[in-house]
Design a protein around this motif. Structure first.
Motif, mmCIF file in Angstrom:
data_model
loop_
_atom_site.group_PDB
_atom_site.id
_atom_site.type_symbol
_atom_site.label_atom_id
_atom_site.label_comp_id
_atom_site.label_asym_id
_atom_site.label_seq_id
_atom_site.Cartn_x
_atom_site.Cartn_y
_atom_site.Cartn_z
ATOM 1 N N ALA A 49 48.479 43.593 37.648
ATOM 2 C CA ALA A 49 47.948 43.414 39.000
ATOM 3 C C ALA A 49 48.512 44.479 39.941
ATOM 4 C CB ALA A 49 48.293 42.013 39.513
ATOM 5 N N TYR A 50 49.813 44.708 39.876
ATOM 6 C CA TYR A 50 50.424 45.735 40.728
ATOM 7 C C TYR A 50 49.892 47.125 40.388
ATOM 8 C CZ TYR A 50 53.878 42.557 42.767
ATOM 9 O OH TYR A 50 54.483 41.554 43.469
ATOM 10 N N LEU A 51 49.669 47.386 39.095
ATOM 11 C CA LEU A 51 49.164 48.692 38.689
ATOM 12 C C LEU A 51 47.776 48.943 39.246
ATOM 13 C CD1 LEU A 51 49.399 51.286 37.037
ATOM 14 C CD2 LEU A 51 48.526 50.016 35.054
ATOM 15 N N ILE A 52 46.894 47.943 39.152
ATOM 16 C CA ILE A 52 45.527 48.108 39.673
ATOM 17 C C ILE A 52 45.540 48.299 41.187
ATOM 18 C CG2 ILE A 52 43.313 46.951 39.977
ATOM 19 C CD1 ILE A 52 43.742 45.659 37.252
ATOM 20 N N MET A 53 46.374 47.519 41.881
ATOM 21 C CA MET A 53 46.454 47.673 43.333
ATOM 22 C C MET A 53 47.014 49.040 43.710
ATOM 23 S SD MET A 53 47.543 43.915 44.836
ATOM 24 C CE MET A 53 48.963 43.685 43.754
ATOM 25 N N PHE A 54 47.984 49.522 42.937
ATOM 26 C CA PHE A 54 48.549 50.842 43.206
ATOM 27 C C PHE A 54 47.509 51.937 43.008
ATOM 28 C CE2 PHE A 54 50.699 54.664 41.544
ATOM 29 C CZ PHE A 54 51.462 54.985 42.664
ATOM 30 N N ILE A 98 44.260 51.650 43.260
ATOM 31 C CA ILE A 98 43.293 51.585 44.353
ATOM 32 C C ILE A 98 43.876 52.212 45.621
ATOM 33 C CG2 ILE A 98 42.058 50.004 45.893
ATOM 34 C CD1 ILE A 98 41.669 48.150 43.520
ATOM 35 N N PHE A 99 45.145 51.946 45.864
ATOM 36 C CA PHE A 99 45.809 52.525 47.032
ATOM 37 C C PHE A 99 45.843 54.047 46.943
ATOM 38 C CE2 PHE A 99 49.710 54.106 49.036
ATOM 39 C CZ PHE A 99 49.516 53.668 50.341
ATOM 40 N N ILE A 100 46.182 54.568 45.758
ATOM 41 C CA ILE A 100 46.219 56.020 45.564
ATOM 42 C C ILE A 100 44.833 56.639 45.778
ATOM 43 C CG2 ILE A 100 46.534 57.838 43.835
ATOM 44 C CD1 ILE A 100 49.137 56.842 44.878
ATOM 45 N N VAL A 131 40.248 55.591 56.129
ATOM 46 C CA VAL A 131 39.342 55.518 54.991
ATOM 47 C C VAL A 131 39.082 54.055 54.654
ATOM 48 C CG1 VAL A 131 39.056 56.085 52.561
ATOM 49 C CG2 VAL A 131 40.155 57.716 54.106
ATOM 50 N N ASN A 132 37.822 53.680 54.524
ATOM 51 C CA ASN A 132 37.445 52.306 54.204
ATOM 52 C C ASN A 132 37.375 52.106 52.701
ATOM 53 O OD1 ASN A 132 37.142 51.545 56.927
ATOM 54 N ND2 ASN A 132 35.105 52.508 56.973
ATOM 55 N N ILE A 133 37.927 50.998 52.246
ATOM 56 C CA ILE A 133 37.861 50.675 50.824
ATOM 57 C C ILE A 133 36.461 50.167 50.507
ATOM 58 C CG2 ILE A 133 38.812 49.242 48.987
ATOM 59 C CD1 ILE A 133 41.404 49.126 50.478
ATOM 60 N N LEU A 180 37.049 43.701 43.399
ATOM 61 C CA LEU A 180 38.002 43.755 42.298
ATOM 62 C C LEU A 180 39.352 43.175 42.712
ATOM 63 C CD1 LEU A 180 38.788 44.631 39.445
ATOM 64 C CD2 LEU A 180 39.289 46.907 40.374
ATOM 65 N N LEU A 181 39.792 43.515 43.931
ATOM 66 C CA LEU A 181 41.055 42.967 44.435
ATOM 67 C C LEU A 181 40.988 41.448 44.584
ATOM 68 C CD1 LEU A 181 42.059 45.596 47.157
ATOM 69 C CD2 LEU A 181 43.200 45.170 44.973
#
Length: 311
Positions: A206-211, A213-215, A226-228, A235-236
């Motif tokens: 979970a942390y990897l996917i969020m990281f 997306i953040f990158i 910037v809008n996600i 996905l989040l």
């Protein structure tokens, strides 16, 4: 002294043979030439001397690797030294694993208790077991490697059933609400270790996917506004719901298994309430490490059939 099971540290029974004495050479031979001989037992002296030798080897390998990669030597030599150091690390790990399993056998516990190291209190308990004296009776996992003949009387019949791995996983994860039963130490701590491992892997993913997306949408963006995209938000959301579901399921599974383990140790299930931070957690862990009570209790059944147990 009639009690030959050492749950707490007790003196040796002078009427029974004491564990055999091994020379330093035999200890090194046992440690490094028999890493995969798990059908045996080893004394407290042998285990801790080998642990000391292994620690020295690890420190030396670490120092050599640190020096080699921080100096200006040939790149090929760096790779050779690096590979040699990795081989030493792996071999020492396997040697220590074999010694630990044999040490657990020597105290009357299955080598599967090694997996308790993947839980916080489980690591404390396995450390405690390595400090215990040898049980003065035969064990079902073999004899000492450097002792000829029968050292102790025949082993008594095992009264506590040992479930298979499949039965443990089924009990832990799919029998969450079956509280009117009991569960062995092996079942509880192995199920807890697997649950902790699954929860850790899920959390890391979970942390990897969020990281990532953040990158992708913030660090690489030209400005902070910037809008996600909607797909990333969806996905989040799915990831958050999945993590919550895993957390709730893990809590219920652990709760049910804790109640059954308390029953098996002779305590009422309501003792799980003492799982408060610090002192309460230590008290609960102490209760969960208690051996199976031999007296009849009102929760006197296991969740697997007797004919399915390992003899």
């Amino acid at each position: 002294m009639n009690n030959r099971d050492y749950y707490f540290i007790k003196p040796y029974d002078e009427n029974l043979p004491k564990p055999p004495a091994e020379s330093f050479g035999q200890i090194l031979n046992e440690t490094f030439l028999h890493p995969f001989n798990w059908k045996a037992r080893t004394t407290r002296k042998s285990y801790w001397l080998s642990a000391l030798v292994n620690t020295i080897l690890i420190l030396l390998a670490t120092m050599i690797m640190s020096y080699v990669f921080s100096s200006n030597i040939d790149l090929g030599l760096k790779w050779i030294d690096g590979v040699i150091s990795v081989v030493i690390f792996v071999y020492v790990f396997l040697a220590n694993l074999g010694q630990l399993i044999r040490r657990l056998h020597d105290t009357g516990y299955s080598g599967y208790w090694y997996w308790a190291n993947f839980t916080g209190y489980g690591a404390m308990f396995t450390f405690y077991l390595t400090l215990q004296p040898s049980v003065q009776r035969s064990v079902k996992w073999g004899a000492y490697l450097y002792h000829k003949g029968e050292a102790y009387p025949a082993i008594e019949e095992e009264k506590v059933p040992v479930p298979t791995i499949g039965q443990i996983l089924k009990e832990h994860f799919f029998d969450c609400f079956k509280w009117n039963a009991r569960s062995t130490r092996t079942s509880f701590w192995l199920g807890t270790a697997v649950s902790c491992l699954i929860s850790t892997i899920t959390l890391l993913l979970a942390y990897l996917i969020m990281f990532l997306i953040f990158i992708q949408y913030y660090i690489k963006g030209e400005n902070a506004n910037v809008n996600i995209p909607t797909e990333a938000l969806a996905l989040l959301l799915v990831l958050a719901l999945f993590s919550i579901a895993i957390a709730v399921w893990s809590f219920l599974a652990e709760l049910g298994h804790t109640v059954r383990r308390l029953h098996d140790a002779g305590f009422i299930g309501w003792w799980w309430i003492c799982a408060i931070p610090y002192v309460g957690n230590l008290l609960l862990a102490f209760l969960l490490f208690h051996p199976t009570t031999q007296k009849d209790i009102k929760w006197n059944k296991y969740l697997f059939e007797k004919e399915e147990k390992i003899n």
